[in-house]
Design a protein around this motif. Structure first.
Motif, PDB file in Angstrom:
ATOM      1  N   ALA A 291       0.828  -1.206   0.000  1.00  0.00           N
ATOM      2  CA  ALA A 291       0.000   0.000   0.000  1.00  0.00           C
ATOM      3  C   ALA A 291       0.860   1.252   0.000  1.00  0.00           C
ATOM      4  CB  ALA A 291      -0.923  -0.008   1.212  1.00  0.00           C
ATOM      5  N   ASP A 292       1.999   1.200   0.689  1.00  0.00           N
ATOM      6  CA  ASP A 292       2.888   2.368   0.734  1.00  0.00           C
ATOM      7  C   ASP A 292       3.353   2.735  -0.663  1.00  0.00           C
ATOM      8  OD1 ASP A 292       2.659   2.302   3.371  1.00  0.00           O
ATOM      9  OD2 ASP A 292       4.733   1.771   3.837  1.00  0.00           O
ATOM     10  N   TYR A 293       3.662   1.690  -1.433  1.00  0.00           N
ATOM     11  CA  TYR A 293       4.178   1.953  -2.780  1.00  0.00           C
ATOM     12  C   TYR A 293       3.093   2.585  -3.645  1.00  0.00           C
ATOM     13  CZ  TYR A 293       6.198   1.587  -7.298  1.00  0.00           C
ATOM     14  OH  TYR A 293       6.679   1.920  -8.529  1.00  0.00           O
ATOM     15  N   TYR A 294       1.868   2.040  -3.557  1.00  0.00           N
ATOM     16  CA  TYR A 294       0.778   2.639  -4.316  1.00  0.00           C
ATOM     17  C   TYR A 294       0.557   4.066  -3.873  1.00  0.00           C
ATOM     18  CZ  TYR A 294      -0.434  -1.691  -6.533  1.00  0.00           C
ATOM     19  OH  TYR A 294      -0.382  -2.801  -7.297  1.00  0.00           O
ATOM     20  N   ALA A 295       0.652   4.275  -2.551  1.00  0.00           N
ATOM     21  CA  ALA A 295       0.425   5.631  -2.032  1.00  0.00           C
ATOM     22  C   ALA A 295       1.450   6.585  -2.629  1.00  0.00           C
ATOM     23  CB  ALA A 295       0.519   5.629  -0.512  1.00  0.00           C
ATOM     24  N   SER A 296       2.714   6.136  -2.740  1.00  0.00           N
ATOM     25  CA  SER A 296       3.713   7.078  -3.262  1.00  0.00           C
ATOM     26  C   SER A 296       3.543   7.289  -4.763  1.00  0.00           C
ATOM     27  CB  SER A 296       5.145   6.668  -2.898  1.00  0.00           C
ATOM     28  OG  SER A 296       5.350   5.325  -3.137  1.00  0.00           O
ATOM     29  N   LEU A 297       3.119   6.244  -5.495  1.00  0.00           N
ATOM     30  CA  LEU A 297       2.852   6.439  -6.929  1.00  0.00           C
ATOM     31  C   LEU A 297       1.724   7.443  -7.103  1.00  0.00           C
ATOM     32  CD1 LEU A 297       2.693   3.159  -9.035  1.00  0.00           C
ATOM     33  CD2 LEU A 297       3.906   5.266  -9.563  1.00  0.00           C
ATOM     34  N   ARG A 298       0.685   7.242  -6.290  1.00  0.00           N
ATOM     35  CA  ARG A 298      -0.489   8.084  -6.401  1.00  0.00           C
ATOM     36  C   ARG A 298      -0.155   9.527  -6.010  1.00  0.00           C
ATOM     37  NH1 ARG A 298      -6.327   6.223  -4.427  1.00  0.00           N
ATOM     38  NH2 ARG A 298      -7.421   7.872  -5.506  1.00  0.00           N
ATOM     39  N   THR A 299       0.651   9.660  -4.944  1.00  0.00           N
ATOM     40  CA  THR A 299       1.063  10.997  -4.505  1.00  0.00           C
ATOM     41  C   THR A 299       1.865  11.677  -5.604  1.00  0.00           C
ATOM     42  OG1 THR A 299       1.134  10.250  -2.217  1.00  0.00           O
ATOM     43  CG2 THR A 299       2.319  12.252  -2.707  1.00  0.00           C
ATOM     44  N   ALA A 300       2.810  10.921  -6.211  1.00  0.00           N
ATOM     45  CA  ALA A 300       3.633  11.488  -7.288  1.00  0.00           C
ATOM     46  C   ALA A 300       2.733  11.973  -8.422  1.00  0.00           C
ATOM     47  CB  ALA A 300       4.627  10.450  -7.796  1.00  0.00           C
ATOM     48  N   ALA A 301       1.710  11.166  -8.763  1.00  0.00           N
ATOM     49  CA  ALA A 301       0.810  11.540  -9.857  1.00  0.00           C
ATOM     50  C   ALA A 301       0.090  12.845  -9.530  1.00  0.00           C
ATOM     51  CB  ALA A 301      -0.207  10.426 -10.104  1.00  0.00           C
ATOM     52  N   ALA A 302      -0.376  12.960  -8.283  1.00  0.00           N
ATOM     53  CA  ALA A 302      -1.126  14.160  -7.895  1.00  0.00           C
ATOM     54  C   ALA A 302      -0.228  15.386  -7.872  1.00  0.00           C
ATOM     55  CB  ALA A 302      -1.737  13.945  -6.523  1.00  0.00           C
ATOM     56  N   VAL A 303       0.975  15.219  -7.324  1.00  0.00           N
ATOM     57  CA  VAL A 303       1.887  16.359  -7.193  1.00  0.00           C
ATOM     58  C   VAL A 303       2.286  16.874  -8.575  1.00  0.00           C
ATOM     59  CG1 VAL A 303       4.205  17.017  -6.449  1.00  0.00           C
ATOM     60  CG2 VAL A 303       2.715  15.804  -4.886  1.00  0.00           C
ATOM     61  N   GLU A 304       2.496  15.943  -9.527  1.00  0.00           N
ATOM     62  CA  GLU A 304       2.876  16.363 -10.884  1.00  0.00           C
ATOM     63  C   GLU A 304       1.795  17.241 -11.512  1.00  0.00           C
ATOM     64  OE1 GLU A 304       5.630  16.264 -12.384  1.00  0.00           O
ATOM     65  OE2 GLU A 304       6.676  14.936 -11.000  1.00  0.00           O
ATOM     66  N   LYS A 305       0.534  17.001 -11.141  1.00  0.00           N
ATOM     67  CA  LYS A 305      -0.561  17.738 -11.778  1.00  0.00           C
ATOM     68  C   LYS A 305      -0.915  19.016 -11.035  1.00  0.00           C
ATOM     69  CE  LYS A 305      -4.076  15.125 -12.435  1.00  0.00           C
ATOM     70  NZ  LYS A 305      -5.051  14.020 -12.481  1.00  0.00           N
ATOM     71  N   ALA A 306      -0.318  19.238  -9.874  1.00  0.00           N
ATOM     72  CA  ALA A 306      -0.733  20.367  -9.030  1.00  0.00           C
ATOM     73  C   ALA A 306       0.277  21.502  -9.071  1.00  0.00           C
ATOM     74  CB  ALA A 306      -0.898  19.883  -7.596  1.00  0.00           C
ATOM     75  N   GLU A 307      -0.145  22.651  -8.566  1.00  0.00           N
ATOM     76  CA  GLU A 307       0.767  23.788  -8.413  1.00  0.00           C
ATOM     77  C   GLU A 307       1.214  23.920  -6.966  1.00  0.00           C
ATOM     78  OE1 GLU A 307      -0.753  27.258 -11.112  1.00  0.00           O
ATOM     79  OE2 GLU A 307      -2.440  26.000 -10.554  1.00  0.00           O
ATOM     80  N   VAL A 308       0.294  23.581  -6.056  1.00  0.00           N
ATOM     81  CA  VAL A 308       0.643  23.670  -4.636  1.00  0.00           C
ATOM     82  C   VAL A 308       0.257  22.356  -3.956  1.00  0.00           C
ATOM     83  CG1 VAL A 308      -1.544  24.841  -4.104  1.00  0.00           C
ATOM     84  CG2 VAL A 308       0.319  25.006  -2.498  1.00  0.00           C
ATOM     85  N   ALA A 309       1.131  21.880  -3.083  1.00  0.00           N
ATOM     86  CA  ALA A 309       0.851  20.659  -2.322  1.00  0.00           C
ATOM     87  C   ALA A 309       0.485  21.050  -0.900  1.00  0.00           C
ATOM     88  CB  ALA A 309       2.084  19.753  -2.311  1.00  0.00           C
TER      89      ALA A 309
END
Length: 486
Positions: A291-309
């Motif tokens: 789950a940690d790995y999925y969480a980091s993939l998912r986080t990376a995907a979201a951060v790439e699309k955002a301007e502010v985290a």
């Protein structure tokens, strides 16, 4: 600011007059003009396009990622369930830079191998501008490969097909069978030995856009994009729902991406913001392990699309390694940042005291990030979130004119010279801010500048010019010995 200058991109964010003045200064100090131009161009780049490497287990994805980034750091331990700190790396080919998302980190048969490969591929494709799909040429196309092809078709992103494990001419025939996947020409490659990777990367550069599709801030009046990130069960969904329910949410279902992520348009403080889907508004099947790995993939995907985290931390628990990892991910992605401490209303005096100490030691390196103490359950202090986000975005977009920066550097170097090393005293001669979002500086020096002195400069830049809520990138170019004629 520099809209009237058509050559803005060549100069980073320096206008023509500022650029000409700067190059004159560089020539006087004895710097190679091409080197200076290269440094400004490199630092002035906007967000980099993202390439995802996907495929089923054991086709050599991580070996290929190591080959692309030119160093062995993608896989430390090839064991299922091993959490790796990073899923995103920076790479360069033929003078162009891009990011690589590696999905080779976790692929155990939890939900059935097809489902876990699919879940990984989906997160990565969502973040990407183009995809390298790796297939084992020796084995040929399997059912799992066919399933990934369907995902890729649905996502509509450009795909480069990599036929891996082709070690010699005999393997090329195996590779040609992969035309049947319908993804165009298979590129025969040996990730292990490097054979064919150059041709494949040439194809990747053709598939990648010059810059990511959503160039930041260009949509006139478009809502700013926020990624709400944090480790699993930290309260992201409750926070989003609290914010949404109180503010009459407009749910914007954007179809056409692989998992139809729900980006929530939410009005806060009289402004509409777009919350990029990371909070699991729609619960996915719970992946127990990995789950940690999925969480980091998912986080990376979201951060790439955002301007502010906006990073959510559970204030009732000790700050974890995973919290630190998520902060690092946002910093490395170069996003504006706000840290929100959730469940603040549940803390007693003693816990607050210890939490403050933890924040100082664990998050000392991001002391510049605005902080809000909130309660997703009760809605306490939610009104403080928007000013913090606005502050961070303002810092992220701040640019210091070159003249002002050099006056500041001159005073700084005179008052606090670099320590003498080996009988020499390196000096920072001049510098410029070549880019924003985040602020990127190039400093030119007479000798090697130590990491400690760079940190000192960063600290003083923040004191002088603000830059609250944003990472700062500082690169230093050292003057070459003048052996060659200019």
């Amino acid at each position: 600011m520099n809209d009237q200058f058509p050559s803005e991109h060549e100069h980073g964010e320096l206008g023509d007059a500022e650029y000409a003045e700067f190059m004159e200064l560089a020539a006087v100090e004895g710097f190679d003009i091409e080197d200076v131009e290269g440094a400004i161009e490199e630092a002035g780049h906007g967000p980099l396009p993202v390439l995802a490497v996907v495929g089923r287990p054991n086709v050599g994805k991580s070996t290929l990622v190591n080959r692309i980034i030119g160093r062995r750091e993608a896989v430390v331990e090839d064991k299922p369930g091993v959490t790796r700190d990073r899923v995103t790396y920076e790479a360069e080919w033929a003078g162009r830079r891009f990011k690589v998302v590696d999905t080779g980190g976790w692929e155990q048969d939890v939900l059935g191998i097809d489902a876990s490969v699919a879940a990984q591929a989906e997160y990565a494709i969502e973040a990407a501008d183009a995809v390298v799909f790796v297939v084992d040429a020796k084995v040929g196309a399997t059912d799992t490969d066919e399933a990934v092809v369907r995902l890729l078709r649905k996502a509509g992103k450009p795909v480069v097909l990599c036929a891996n494990k082709v070690d010699g001419p005999s393997g090329e025939a195996d590779a040609s069978y992969l035309w049947s996947l319908g993804l165009g020409e298979p590129h025969p490659v040996s990730a292990l030995h490097g054979r064919g990777t150059g041709d494949m990367l040439d194809a990747v550069l053709e598939a990648l856009p010059e810059a990511p599709e959503q160039s930041f801030g260009t949509a006139v009046g478009g809502p700013r994009r926020i990624a709400l990130i944090g480790r699993p069960n930290v309260g992201k969904s409750s926070l989003l729902n609290k914010v949404a329910n109180e503010e009459r949410v407009v749910v914007n279902e954007i179809a056409g991406t692989t998992r139809d992520p729900v980006d929530e348009l939410i009005e806060l403080g009289g402004v509409t913001w777009k919350f990029v889907d990371t909070a699991g508004i729609r619960k996915r099947v719970h992946l127990q392990q990995g789950a940690d790995y999925y969480a980091s993939l998912r986080t990376a995907a979201a951060v790439e699309k955002a301007e502010v985290a906006v990073i959510l931390i559970d204030a009732s628990e000790s700050i974890s390694v995973q919290d630190q990892r998520i902060v690092t991910m946002a910093v490395e992605a170069g996003r504006a940042m706000v840290i929100a401490y959730n469940k603040w209303d549940t803390l007693d005096e003693e816990r607050r005291y210890y939490l403050e100490r933890e924040i100082e030691t664990e998050f000392g390196q991001v002391a510049w990030a605005p902080r809000v103490n909130v309660s997703a359950r009760t809605g306490r202090h939610m009104e403080k979130l928007v000013p913090a986000i606005e502050t961070a975005l303002a810092g992220w977009e701040t640019r210091v004119p070159t003249g002002r920066l050099n006056a500041f550097l001159g005073e700084l170097v005179a008052a606090h010279p670099h320590p003498i090393r080996g009988g020499k005293q390196p000096r920072i001669l001049f510098g410029t801010q070549a880019g924003t979002k985040p602020p990127r500086f190039v400093l030119f020096a007479s000798g090697f500048i130590e990491a400690g002195y760079r940190r000192f400069i960063e600290r003083r830049l923040r004191e002088e010019f603000g830059f609250e809520g944003t990472p700062i990138h500082i690169s230093v170019r050292v003057r070459e010995k003048r052996g060659k004629k200019k």
